[in-house]
Design a protein around this motif. Structure first.
Motif, PDB file in Angstrom:
ATOM      1  N   TRP A 268      15.921  83.538  64.232  1.00  0.00           N
ATOM      2  CA  TRP A 268      15.944  84.967  64.539  1.00  0.00           C
ATOM      3  C   TRP A 268      15.858  85.792  63.258  1.00  0.00           C
ATOM      4  O   TRP A 268      16.476  85.452  62.253  1.00  0.00           O
ATOM      5  CB  TRP A 268      17.258  85.340  65.219  1.00  0.00           C
ATOM      6  N   THR A 269      15.151  86.906  63.339  1.00  0.00           N
ATOM      7  CA  THR A 269      15.123  87.898  62.271  1.00  0.00           C
ATOM      8  C   THR A 269      15.449  89.247  62.897  1.00  0.00           C
ATOM      9  O   THR A 269      14.844  89.638  63.898  1.00  0.00           O
ATOM     10  CB  THR A 269      13.729  87.975  61.608  1.00  0.00           C
ATOM     11  N   LEU A 270      16.407  89.956  62.316  1.00  0.00           N
ATOM     12  CA  LEU A 270      16.751  91.314  62.731  1.00  0.00           C
ATOM     13  C   LEU A 270      16.524  92.216  61.537  1.00  0.00           C
ATOM     14  O   LEU A 270      17.080  91.976  60.460  1.00  0.00           O
ATOM     15  CB  LEU A 270      18.219  91.384  63.152  1.00  0.00           C
ATOM     16  N   LEU A 271      15.684  93.226  61.699  1.00  0.00           N
ATOM     17  CA  LEU A 271      15.464  94.229  60.653  1.00  0.00           C
ATOM     18  C   LEU A 271      16.031  95.549  61.131  1.00  0.00           C
ATOM     19  O   LEU A 271      15.743  95.998  62.244  1.00  0.00           O
ATOM     20  CB  LEU A 271      13.967  94.388  60.363  1.00  0.00           C
TER      21      LEU A 271
ATOM     22  N   ALA B 168      17.302  96.488  55.874  1.00  0.00           N
ATOM     23  CA  ALA B 168      18.347  95.465  55.861  1.00  0.00           C
ATOM     24  C   ALA B 168      17.930  94.372  56.835  1.00  0.00           C
ATOM     25  O   ALA B 168      17.257  94.637  57.829  1.00  0.00           O
ATOM     26  CB  ALA B 168      19.683  96.067  56.275  1.00  0.00           C
ATOM     27  N   GLU B 169      18.338  93.152  56.540  1.00  0.00           N
ATOM     28  CA  GLU B 169      17.902  92.013  57.348  1.00  0.00           C
ATOM     29  C   GLU B 169      19.066  91.081  57.640  1.00  0.00           C
ATOM     30  O   GLU B 169      19.823  90.730  56.743  1.00  0.00           O
ATOM     31  CB  GLU B 169      16.826  91.257  56.575  1.00  0.00           C
TER      32      GLU B 169
ATOM     33  N   PRO C 166      12.639  91.606  52.286  1.00  0.00           N
ATOM     34  CA  PRO C 166      12.545  92.341  53.558  1.00  0.00           C
ATOM     35  C   PRO C 166      11.772  93.664  53.471  1.00  0.00           C
ATOM     36  O   PRO C 166      10.914  93.915  54.333  1.00  0.00           O
ATOM     37  CB  PRO C 166      14.012  92.538  53.964  1.00  0.00           C
ATOM     38  N   PRO C 167      11.999  94.513  52.465  1.00  0.00           N
ATOM     39  CA  PRO C 167      11.207  95.752  52.415  1.00  0.00           C
ATOM     40  C   PRO C 167       9.712  95.495  52.252  1.00  0.00           C
ATOM     41  O   PRO C 167       8.890  96.213  52.823  1.00  0.00           O
ATOM     42  CB  PRO C 167      11.764  96.501  51.201  1.00  0.00           C
ATOM     43  N   ASP C 168       9.354  94.462  51.499  1.00  0.00           N
ATOM     44  CA  ASP C 168       7.942  94.125  51.315  1.00  0.00           C
ATOM     45  C   ASP C 168       7.293  93.780  52.644  1.00  0.00           C
ATOM     46  O   ASP C 168       6.181  94.230  52.950  1.00  0.00           O
ATOM     47  CB  ASP C 168       7.778  92.927  50.366  1.00  0.00           C
TER      48      ASP C 168
ATOM     49  N   HIS D  32      16.156  84.930  52.675  1.00  0.00           N
ATOM     50  CA  HIS D  32      15.600  86.285  52.664  1.00  0.00           C
ATOM     51  C   HIS D  32      14.364  86.377  51.783  1.00  0.00           C
ATOM     52  O   HIS D  32      13.635  87.358  51.847  1.00  0.00           O
ATOM     53  CB  HIS D  32      16.663  87.290  52.238  1.00  0.00           C
ATOM     54  N   ALA D  33      14.127  85.374  50.981  1.00  0.00           N
ATOM     55  CA  ALA D  33      12.915  85.326  50.164  1.00  0.00           C
ATOM     56  C   ALA D  33      11.831  84.611  50.957  1.00  0.00           C
ATOM     57  O   ALA D  33      12.005  83.460  51.363  1.00  0.00           O
ATOM     58  CB  ALA D  33      13.179  84.588  48.859  1.00  0.00           C
TER      59      ALA D  33
END
Length: 181
Positions: free
Chosen positions: A168-171, A117-118, A102-104, A94-95
């Protein structure tokens, strides 16, 4: 297959990774299951895969009495960029390589909120199986079932030479931090 999840609320939250990881498939005890057939992203149907994931998640949310999520182009952009970063690094974290959380990444892509959220995954060729495996993991399930969430973005990067091939990335996010009424 590997999965990783984090909920990172704004206001200084870091990219912690108090998350479940697995090198195999997770077995579901009794989570709501998506009952869709996934289009193949290998055929170039990225929009179809995104719509499949959105429909699967919204089916699950409706079954839990939660509002549906809608696609947000800024979150789609942030998720796609980050999936590309993950495939380049061949790791789930997540970094970001630049230290971002994620918020950045969502704000940098133009998303107006900082409650983000990720969920991450690697090695899945079937989007519905991936969503079902996320639902079998408490931290991933919590991300998908966030009551305050309103928006969603999906990113996929593919590298045929990688051990996992797909990243995969889910936000899932909300422009406000408050709980929905």
């Amino acid at each position: 297959m590997r999965i990783l999840a984090v909920v990172a609320a704004a206001l200084g939250a870091g990219a912690g990774s108090a998350a479940a990881q697995s090198n195999g498939r997770l077995s579901a005890t009794a989570p709501p299951q998506a009952s869709l057939s996934a289009p193949s992203f290998a055929s170039g149907d990225a929009d179809g895969v995104t719509q499949t994931i959105l429909a699967a998640i919204n089916d699950i949310r409706r079954a839990q009495g939660l509002e549906e999520l809608k696609l947000d182009q800024s979150l789609m952009q942030a998720a796609a960029r980050y999936a590309g970063d993950l495939v380049h690094r061949e790791e789930l974290s997540h970094a970001g390589a630049d230290g971002s959380a994620p918020p950045d990444r969502a704000v940098a892509a133009g998303y107006p909120g900082r409650y983000v959220a990720e969920n991450l995954a690697a090695g899945y060729d079937d989007a519905v199986l991936m969503v079902n495996d996320w639902m079998a993991s408490p931290s991933h399930r919590a991300t998908i079932l966030l009551d305050r969430a309103s928006d969603l973005g999906v990113g996929l990067a593919v590298d045929p030479s990688s051990e996992y091939r797909t990243f995969w990335t889910l936000l899932i996010a909300s422009p406000t931090i408050g709980v929905r009424s």
